[in-house]
Write a protein that holds these residues in place. Structure first.
Motif, PDB file in Angstrom:
ATOM      1  N   LEU A   1       0.763  -3.804 -13.745  1.00 24.76           N
ATOM      2  CA  LEU A   1      -0.090  -4.697 -12.970  1.00 24.76           C
ATOM      3  C   LEU A   1      -0.957  -5.584 -13.856  1.00 24.76           C
ATOM      4  CD1 LEU A   1      -1.004  -2.321 -10.019  1.00 24.76           C
ATOM      5  CD2 LEU A   1       0.731  -4.122 -10.105  1.00 24.76           C
TER       6      LEU A   1
ATOM      7  N   THR B   1     -10.354  -2.414  -5.505  1.00 25.38           N
ATOM      8  CA  THR B   1      -9.311  -1.415  -5.257  1.00 25.38           C
ATOM      9  C   THR B   1      -9.763  -0.433  -4.185  1.00 25.38           C
ATOM     10  OG1 THR B   1      -8.562  -1.567  -7.561  1.00 25.38           O
ATOM     11  CG2 THR B   1      -7.936   0.416  -6.339  1.00 25.38           C
TER      12      THR B   1
ATOM     13  N   PHE C   1      -5.818  -4.220  -4.768  1.00 27.05           N
ATOM     14  CA  PHE C   1      -4.943  -3.079  -5.004  1.00 27.05           C
ATOM     15  C   PHE C   1      -5.256  -1.994  -3.977  1.00 27.05           C
ATOM     16  CE2 PHE C   1      -5.561  -4.748  -9.441  1.00 27.05           C
ATOM     17  CZ  PHE C   1      -4.290  -5.300  -9.573  1.00 27.05           C
TER      18      PHE C   1
ATOM     19  N   THR D   1      -1.563  -5.639  -3.445  1.00 28.04           N
ATOM     20  CA  THR D   1      -0.472  -4.888  -4.063  1.00 28.04           C
ATOM     21  C   THR D   1      -0.636  -3.423  -3.707  1.00 28.04           C
ATOM     22  OG1 THR D   1      -0.264  -6.435  -5.905  1.00 28.04           O
ATOM     23  CG2 THR D   1       0.619  -4.221  -6.227  1.00 28.04           C
TER      24      THR D   1
END
Length: 471
Positions: free
Chosen positions: A300, A130, A156, A103
């Motif tokens: 999220l 992330t 992410f 994402t």
């Protein structure tokens, strides 16, 4: 980077392979533009600058283990040759992002981008792996390099997008198409280049225009407290979430206050619940940054309690942004010298006032760049605000713009030695060395080109004794 063969990379970027015995060899390490960062399995991107040509380091990076060089000419070692390195780098980033399935969260704004990006990253990485922009590498080179640092495990990808003109963010969003787009604010930063706030808003809003429709998962997160940003809701087909202190915001703060040490505390409200936050960062301006991060995290899948804990424990990940150091003699040095614009300068002064209750406060300030015709008025306003906030002493450092800072303070009612104009960083250090007392709080802030971080660093290194010099 996810593993790709040299043959696949050449095809993606439209390049020709040279001196590559086995095109099936994979790039398994990072994509780098600094030859010192090259290592086993890396891809070295050779940019030809005004003073340094990356192609000259081709042999050294391959010796260090790099799989190949991406450049504009053969270099006698394994290379992929393209017409334009920047274009090729962008194409490679776009290809990798499509392969990842992570994402992608993109954010922009006139002020607070880097601090907010750091908050988002610290919150999201509690949920899943992330990757995020290091520092403020938010341009046509830094952004694809960040995207290429993601791996198969990355869930992410948080990318800061900067703009110095119309079309810049559209270009960046084309390289790394976001699913979630966040616009923080429209302020005065670079107003001299854009020509006005309307033009800045036009450029920043390109981010929400690039988002997919709500049916495809696109989400625009907008600042309800900024009318220019709020109006961007009409420019997107994505789902719109508002954050801010407005009662109409989906993610908002209530009971905002500053602790005795100048750290913000508030009640966080999200559509999924509410929870209390007390931040480690300094200054009330971080409330808006935190709400933006909370809105992203909520969308999220994180709960209000999870977000509040993460925000309360988050620190500063980037240098020279409200970086607070307590010296052994009790002097507090606040290094916020990475950059400055009218909004961030005023926020930093308010933070200084909050931190300095009952103590002497010093504002060591310099030029705010790229303000165009607004420069005189904006510097004057900052000088006046320092007086209104009862900052004990303003030290304006530099040339014409610093003189405007000092003049604003004088016209607001500064008297005697409450404000002073000095020529350069060393003069500021000399003044502080002779006049600082234990317990004083010193804020150092200016645009990056001024280099006032040398003042803060000199003060920190000096401690309670010894010679102080700007370097």
């Amino acid at each position: 980077m996810i593993a790709l063969s040299l043959a696949e990379i050449a095809e993606v970027v439209g390049g020709q392979t040279h001196d590559i015995p086995d095109p099936s060899v994979q790039v398994t390490g990072p994509v780098v533009r600094d030859s010192r960062e090259a290592g086993p399995g890396s891809l070295f991107v050779a940019f030809a600058g005004e003073r340094v040509d990356g192609h000259d380091f081709a042999a050294a990076v391959v010796e260090a283990g790099a799989a190949a060089v991406l450049g504009t000419r053969p270099v006698g070692v394994p290379a992929i040759v393209v017409d334009d390195v920047q274009t090729a780098l962008g194409a490679l980033a776009r290809h990798v992002v499509r392969r990842l399935g992570a994402t992608l969260v993109a954010l922009t704004g006139s002020a607070g981008k880097t601090s907010t990006k750091d908050l988002i990253a610290q919150v999201l990485r509690r949920k899943a792996p992330t990757v995020f922009t290091p520092g403020s590498l938010n341009n046509e080179i830094g952004l694809p390099l960040t995207a290429l640092s993601a791996t198969e495990e990355t869930k992410f990808l948080v990318l800061e997008m900067g703009a110095r003109g119309i079309g810049h963010i559209s270009y960046l969003a084309g390289l790394t198409p976001p699913k979630v787009g966040l616009v923080l604010n429209v302020g005065s930063a670079h107003i001299g280049e854009f020509g006005g706030r309307e033009q800045i808003a036009q450029a920043k809003g390109e981010l929400v225009e690039a988002l997919p429709p709500e049916a495809d998962g696109g989400t625009a997160i907008l600042n309800a407290d900024d009318p220019y940003v709020r109006a961007m809701a009409a420019r997107t087909k994505a789902k719109v979430i508002f954050f801010g202190e407005s009662g109409e915001a989906d993610v908002r703060a209530e009971n905002v206050r500053l602790t005795d040490t100048g750290q913000p505390s508030f009640r966080l409200h999200t559509p999924s619940g509410a929870s209390d936050v007390t931040m480690r960062l300094y200054g009330e301006h971080h409330v808006s940054n935190a709400l933006a991060a909370a809105a992203v995290a909520h969308e999220l899948g994180m709960s209000a309690d999870e977000i509040a804990v993460a925000l309360s424990e988050a620190g500063s990940l980037s240098r020279w942004r409200m970086e607070v150091t307590e010296r052994p003699d009790g002097v507090t040095v606040v290094n916020d010298a990475y950059n400055a614009n009218p909004e961030s300068m005023k926020a930093a002064l308010r933070a200084l006032a909050a931190m300095g209750k009952g103590r002497r406060t010093w504002a060591v300030l310099g030029k705010m760049a790229e303000l165009g015709d607004e420069a005189l008025a904006e510097h004057d306003a900052v000088g006046r605000l320092a007086v209104r906030l009862n900052v004990s002493k303003l030290v304006a450092v530099g040339g014409r713009e610093a003189a405007w800072l000092q003049l604003g303070a004088y016209n607001e009612g500064s008297w005697g030695e409450e404000s002073v104009h000095v020529s350069d960083a060393q003069a500021a250090v000399d003044l502080l060395r002779s006049e600082l007392r234990p317990g004083d709080v010193v804020l150092v802030k200016a645009s990056r080109s001024v280099g006032l971080e040398s003042v803060a660093q000199a003060l920190v290194e000096s401690g309670a004794e010894g010679e102080v010099s700007a370097r």
